[in-house]
Enzyme design. Structure first.
Site, mmCIF file in Angstrom:
data_model
loop_
_atom_site.group_PDB
_atom_site.id
_atom_site.type_symbol
_atom_site.label_atom_id
_atom_site.label_comp_id
_atom_site.label_asym_id
_atom_site.label_seq_id
_atom_site.Cartn_x
_atom_site.Cartn_y
_atom_site.Cartn_z
ATOM 1 N N HIS A 266 -3.537 -5.527 2.490
ATOM 2 C CA HIS A 266 -3.183 -5.757 3.890
ATOM 3 C C HIS A 266 -3.849 -7.085 4.256
ATOM 4 O O HIS A 266 -4.427 -7.751 3.424
ATOM 5 C CB HIS A 266 -3.770 -4.651 4.773
ATOM 6 C CG HIS A 266 -3.330 -3.279 4.397
ATOM 7 N ND1 HIS A 266 -2.126 -2.745 4.795
ATOM 8 C CD2 HIS A 266 -3.931 -2.310 3.662
ATOM 9 C CE1 HIS A 266 -2.031 -1.506 4.337
ATOM 10 N NE2 HIS A 266 -3.105 -1.219 3.643
ATOM 11 N N CYS B 79 0.783 -1.232 0.000
ATOM 12 C CA CYS B 79 0.000 0.000 0.000
ATOM 13 C C CYS B 79 0.824 1.296 0.000
ATOM 14 O O CYS B 79 1.304 1.707 -1.040
ATOM 15 C CB CYS B 79 -0.978 -0.045 1.161
ATOM 16 S SG CYS B 79 -2.374 1.064 0.947
ATOM 17 N N ARG C 183 -12.161 13.311 -0.315
ATOM 18 C CA ARG C 183 -11.445 12.540 0.699
ATOM 19 C C ARG C 183 -12.162 11.254 1.109
ATOM 20 O O ARG C 183 -11.554 10.262 1.503
ATOM 21 C CB ARG C 183 -11.277 13.445 1.928
ATOM 22 C CG ARG C 183 -10.012 13.230 2.625
ATOM 23 C CD ARG C 183 -9.612 14.270 3.592
ATOM 24 N NE ARG C 183 -8.227 14.668 3.370
ATOM 25 C CZ ARG C 183 -7.185 13.862 3.465
ATOM 26 N NH1 ARG C 183 -7.334 12.617 3.779
ATOM 27 N NH2 ARG C 183 -5.965 14.306 3.229
HETATM 28 N N1 GLN Z 1 -1.840 7.214 1.042
HETATM 29 C C1 GLN Z 1 -2.520 6.050 0.986
HETATM 30 C C2 GLN Z 1 -3.917 6.035 0.429
HETATM 31 O O1 GLN Z 1 -4.871 6.295 1.146
HETATM 32 C C3 GLN Z 1 -1.994 4.883 1.650
HETATM 33 C C4 GLN Z 1 -2.969 4.082 2.459
HETATM 34 C C5 GLN Z 1 -2.469 2.791 2.978
HETATM 35 O O2 GLN Z 1 -1.249 2.522 3.059
HETATM 36 N N2 GLN Z 1 -3.401 1.968 3.429
HETATM 37 O O3 GLN Z 1 -4.035 5.810 -0.730
#
Ligand code: GLN
Length: 255
Positions: A196, A95, A129
């Site tokens: 994840h 991620c 967002r």
């Molecule tokens: N900046 C990130 C996003 O929201 C990373 C998120 C994450 O590592 N889960 O895209």
């Protein structure tokens, strides 16, 4: 005794939804085979690592704020990272760290975090967002010419573009972009993914694929890993695939 050395990047900053579990699974599955697992953490302020001295580099996920904190620190290692990549060291990036190996990450406000520019992909978040890819995800990839389902959990606002070779095809969930058909980025020695989970606890075959790659590269042998009893893991996969599949339509067994 054969040994695998793992560099664990920014454990105090990049850790979301159990990413540390990947390190625990690697250690467990390496040691169960009678090999030694050496895990060395690196974070801001530590002695600079030489990436080529490791067999595997792991970095987890982190929100925008965390990415901001470490991006500059990471940038100083670009040539060491490139050398290690060229030498075939394996990189597993989840991620936030997946995003940082690309050209840039643009957040919802339009702020740009410069990436390492090691790969040509780039990531941009939606202006809204609240628009994020969140939920369980199942993809299908090919490991050693065998189709394998990979299960995980994604939570990202960033949409990643310009992927040359994805890690897998999305069966359920979003992937690199909203409702995408592709997830992650995959080369001979890189898996960069939004999954994840922790990823490797839900996908023992993937953990072994990585361990085997690292051992074979290091010892220049065709090492066959002793099978472990994964009954529990496989039951868990069946349950998860069943549960996720129920909501969105069946997607077959957990293989
Ligand atoms: N900046 C990130 C996003 O929201 C990373 C998120 C994450 O590592 N889960 O895209």
């Amino acid at each position: 005794m054969k040994e695998l050395k793992i560099l664990y990047l920014y454990p105090d900053i990049l850790e979301l939804y159990g990413d540390y579990g990947n390190i625990q699974i690697l250690r467990y599955r390496i040691e169960q085979r009678g090999f030694k697992a050496t895990i060395e953490p690196y974070s801001i302020g530590d002695t600079p690592p030489n990436f080529k001295n490791y067999d595997l580099i792991f970095a987890g996920g982190g929100a925008d704020q965390e990415q901001n904190i470490l991006a500059q620190d990471l940038a100083q290692y670009k040539s060491s990272i490139q050398e290690a990549l060229d030498a075939g060291v394996f990189f597993l990036l989840i991620c936030g760290s997946y995003q940082l190996f690309g050209k840039y990450y643009k957040d919802a406000e339009g702020n740009i975090i410069k990436g390492l520019e090691i790969f040509d992909y780039y990531t941009e978040a939606s202006n809204d967002r609240k628009k994020r890819c969140i939920g369980n995800i199942v993809i299908e990839t090919e490991l050693n010419n065998q189709k394998t389902k990979i299960i995980g959990f994604e939570n990202h606002g960033g949409q990643t573009f310009n992927i040359t070779k994805p890690f897998g095809t999305v069966l359920l969930g979003n992937g690199n972009q909203f409702n995408d058909t592709q997830e992650g980025f995959f080369t001979k020695n890189v898996i960069a993914t939004y999954l994840h989970g922790p990823l490797l606890s839900k996908n023992p075959k993937l953990a072994d694929y990585i361990i085997q790659y690292c051992l074979n590269r290091k010892y220049d042998e065709n090492i066959i890993l002793e099978a472990l009893n994964d009954d529990f893991e496989n039951k868990c996969r069946e349950q998860l695939i069943g549960r996720i599949g129920e909501k969105k339509g069946a997607i077959g067994d957990g293989s």
